[in-house]
Design an enzyme around this catalytic site. Structure first.
Site, PDB file in Angstrom:
ATOM      1  N   PHE A   5      49.281  76.358  51.610  1.00  9.76           N
ATOM      2  CA  PHE A   5      49.851  76.736  52.896  1.00  9.76           C
ATOM      3  C   PHE A   5      51.377  76.737  52.790  1.00  9.76           C
ATOM      4  O   PHE A   5      51.984  75.759  52.358  1.00  9.76           O
ATOM      5  CB  PHE A   5      49.425  75.752  53.985  1.00  9.76           C
ATOM      6  CG  PHE A   5      48.000  75.937  54.453  1.00  9.76           C
ATOM      7  CD1 PHE A   5      47.111  76.742  53.754  1.00  9.76           C
ATOM      8  CD2 PHE A   5      47.545  75.305  55.594  1.00  9.76           C
ATOM      9  CE1 PHE A   5      45.812  76.912  54.174  1.00  9.76           C
ATOM     10  CE2 PHE A   5      46.245  75.462  56.033  1.00  9.76           C
ATOM     11  CZ  PHE A   5      45.370  76.265  55.324  1.00  9.76           C
ATOM     12  N   GLU A   6      51.988  77.819  53.227  1.00  6.51           N
ATOM     13  CA  GLU A   6      53.439  77.954  53.189  1.00  6.51           C
ATOM     14  C   GLU A   6      53.932  78.419  54.551  1.00  6.51           C
ATOM     15  O   GLU A   6      53.151  78.529  55.504  1.00  6.51           O
ATOM     16  CB  GLU A   6      53.855  78.926  52.070  1.00  6.51           C
ATOM     17  CG  GLU A   6      53.404  78.472  50.687  1.00  6.51           C
ATOM     18  CD  GLU A   6      53.812  79.427  49.567  1.00  6.51           C
ATOM     19  OE1 GLU A   6      54.664  80.298  49.811  1.00  6.51           O
ATOM     20  OE2 GLU A   6      53.274  79.282  48.461  1.00  6.51           O
ATOM     21  N   GLY A   7      55.243  78.711  54.645  1.00 10.61           N
ATOM     22  CA  GLY A   7      55.801  79.189  55.904  1.00 10.61           C
ATOM     23  C   GLY A   7      55.573  78.204  57.028  1.00 10.61           C
ATOM     24  O   GLY A   7      55.809  77.011  56.897  1.00 10.61           O
TER      25      GLY A   7
END
Length: 607
Positions: A393-395
């Site tokens: 998971f990024e952002g």
């Protein structure tokens, strides 16, 4: 963060004129004289006992034999980066009393001061003292002040300074009595990687030190603690001491506990002692070209399929499909892909579905999204016969709500629901389920400085937002491989900033994960370190794969320092992490594009 500038200085002409006026008016200053009841209160102000009684920021101080003002020792303190080499000690004082603080110093921009006075904190300084120069200042304590901090420090980016014969003259405060040892130390809940402890507190204690096998592992203010980062099926002994301003008490009698047998996911026993993790661009094409599953070299022990992507940000519905032939002309068929996965698994490799990536934002803000996530991810795992899940998971997939201040007890729905979803998947597939995570440093190590708030003036709720997820799933986590790239400079446990692309960056970032650290500087909320076998260092495989590419020679230095304590640079590790699991790279495809430089270097290092 903007630093305070040095105070404005009088020119020589103005200073001389002021001195002349004082003399002419009969106001020439004289050295303060101690009252009869006054005493020397500074402890080891001559540094003849080394640094005993003193604390120097960032390990900046040392006792040296030359130059000295008196005796055989003096303080040498060296500013570095964002550290001004502050050396201080706490001194007991009486309320409403006057004190004279002095010291002999040598160097440029040397400061002497007192804080916590209860009235006006004071400091004095010299711009340049090529030889020994005396600094003196006075202060009066407030009506309820019982202790003050006296200190010296230099200035950012300047050479080392020296101090000697530090003195604080005035009425002595009431002595603090050393606390007695705690009693009744006992164990509570024991898991594969942790032991809970509690005890009866000591009168006058301001905190407690927890020891494991004779080594201090925690400092807490309450009468309980949980020691984590332990190995499964292993016996440990624990002791606790009490502390206050007078020092540390004797330790309790030792108590023993044996951790329980861990699951495969928690102990990582499914993997070889040293493993290489690589992402395979399975669902898209880019400049690195498409690599078939069957063509992935045997060097790779864990292969993460990039990526399972959401149908929308908030749906929780994850889909995976092979790269379309229009983008990847050499893509294999579904049947060939599945057969290649089985062949890799037969050879002892693990193949996982990775969820997220740069463009795959996932927010499990509702229980419906959580349940859809579990259902859709299970469908992918079952269809392709995969070994587990990688969370990438990024952002803004993970960010903290206002008021979510304790990583040990998260309240933010996107975090609570993710933890719940992963635990459900773990329970469904059992002990052989492999769980890995690939957060960016911003979401993990930056939590040492900030937690849910950003360093640039505004709030950034992502800072440290992975910490509650990692902590809640630590007993199920096979591997954490933080992305040591695309991050800029990050502060390590030495309170110095480390830059991407060199061995020191990876040493500092990786050591933090195993040593643990206080979150946002709060000593009551310490993120416990993970076991070394749960850690792999995340690196780009080539200069094209991400900012912060590190040469094989620098990677080797980092591994040597972390696992053998050789080839270390400026950062001092908090242990010798010989069980470090290995390396992760973005990506198999980029490594192939770069003539397999990354995987060949790893194979050569670990044999």
């Amino acid at each position: 963060m903007e630093r305070t500038r040095p105070p404005a200085r009088m020119t020589g002409l103005v200073a001389a004129f002021s001195a002349a006026l004082l003399t002419a008016g009969g106001l020439a200053a004289s050295a303060p004289t101690a009252a009869a009841a006054d005493a020397e209160l500074a402890s080891n102000g001559t540094f003849e006992a080394g640094l005993s009684g003193w604390t120097c920021s960032g390990g900046s101080g040392a006792a040296v034999s030359t130059p000295v003002h008196g005796g055989t020792s003096a303080l040498k303190a060296t500013p570095a980066g964002s550290d001004n080499a502050k050396c201080s000690q706490s001194v007991k004082v009486k309320p409403g009393s006057t004190y004279t603080l002095s010291a002999w110093v040598q160097g440029s921009y040397v400061y002497l001061g007192a804080s916590g006075t209860g009235t006006t904190d004071v400091s004095t300084w010299t711009q340049s003292a090529p030889g020994w120069q005396k600094l003196t200042t006075t202060f009066t304590t407030g009506p309820s002040t019982s202790s003050v901090s006296i200190y010296t420090h230099g200035w950012y980016g300047t050479p080392a300074y020296y101090a000697d014969d530090v003195s604080l003259i005035g009425p002595g405060g009431d002595p603090v009595v050393l606390p007695s040892a705690p009693t009744g130390l006992r164990t509570g809940t024991v898991t594969a990687s942790s032991v809970a402890l509690s005890w009866t507190g000591s009168s006058g204690a301001t905190g407690y030190n927890v020891y494991r096998g004779g080594t201090k592992v925690q400092s807490v203010t309450g009468t309980s603690a949980t020691v984590t980062g332990l190995s499964a099926s292993t016996a440990y002994s624990f002791q606790v001491s009490a502390v206050n301003e007078a020092g540390e008490s004797a330790r309790t009698a030792a108590v023993s506990a044996t951790t329980s047998k861990g699951s495969d996911g928690g102990t990582g026993t499914q993997l070889p002692a040293h493993a290489l993790v690589g992402y395979l661009h399975a669902s898209f094409a880019n400049g690195s070209g498409y690599t078939r599953m069957a063509d992935v070299p045997d060097s790779w022990d864990v292969i993460d399929l990039a990526f399972g992507e959401p149908t929308s940000v908030t749906s929780g519905d994850i889909r995976f499909k092979l790269c379309p032939v229009t983008e990847c002309p050499n893509v294999e068929s579904e049947a060939e892909f599945k057969a290649a996965i089985k062949a890799k698994q037969a050879a002892g490799k693990k193949v996982l579905i990775s969820i997220g990536g740069q463009n795959g934002q996932v927010q499990l803000a509702t229980t419906a999204a959580r349940d859809m996530f579990v259902s859709s991810v299970s469908k992918i795992i079952d269809e392709y016969g995969l070994d587990g899940l990688d969370i990438d998971f990024e952002g803004h997939s993970l960010s903290l709500n206002t008021g979510d201040t304790d990583f040990r007890n998260p309240t933010t729905p996107v975090i609570v629901n993710l933890i719940s979803a992963v635990k459900t998947l773990k329970a469904k597939y059992g002990e052989k389920f492999v769980l890995t995570m690939a957060p960016e440093t911003f979401f993990v190590q930056l939590g040492y400085q900030y937690y849910g708030s950003g360093p640039w003036g505004g709030q950034d709720p992502r800072a440290g937002a992975y910490l509650p997820v990692i902590h809640a799933l630590r007993d199920d986590l096979t591997l954490l491989h933080v992305q040591d790239y695309n991050s800029g400079s990050i502060m390590g446990l030495d309170n110095q900033y480390h830059s991407m692309g060199g061995a020191d960056f990876h040493i500092a970032m990786t050591d933090m994960l195993m040593a643990g650290f206080p979150v946002a500087g709060d000593q009551t909320k310490v993120f416990p370190g993970l076991r070394p076998d749960q850690i792999a260092i995340g690196l780009p495989a080539s200069t094209q794969a991400g900012n912060g590419h590190t040469s094989p020679a620098e990677v080797t230095k980092a591994l040597n320092c972390l696992t053998k304590k050789t080839d270390c640079g400026s950062y001092a590790t908090h242990g010798t992490w010989s069980g470090l699991r290995g390396l992760m790279t973005w990506s198999v495809n980029w490594d192939r594009f770069n003539n397999w430089e990354f995987s060949k270097n790893f194979d050569a290092y670990f044999g």
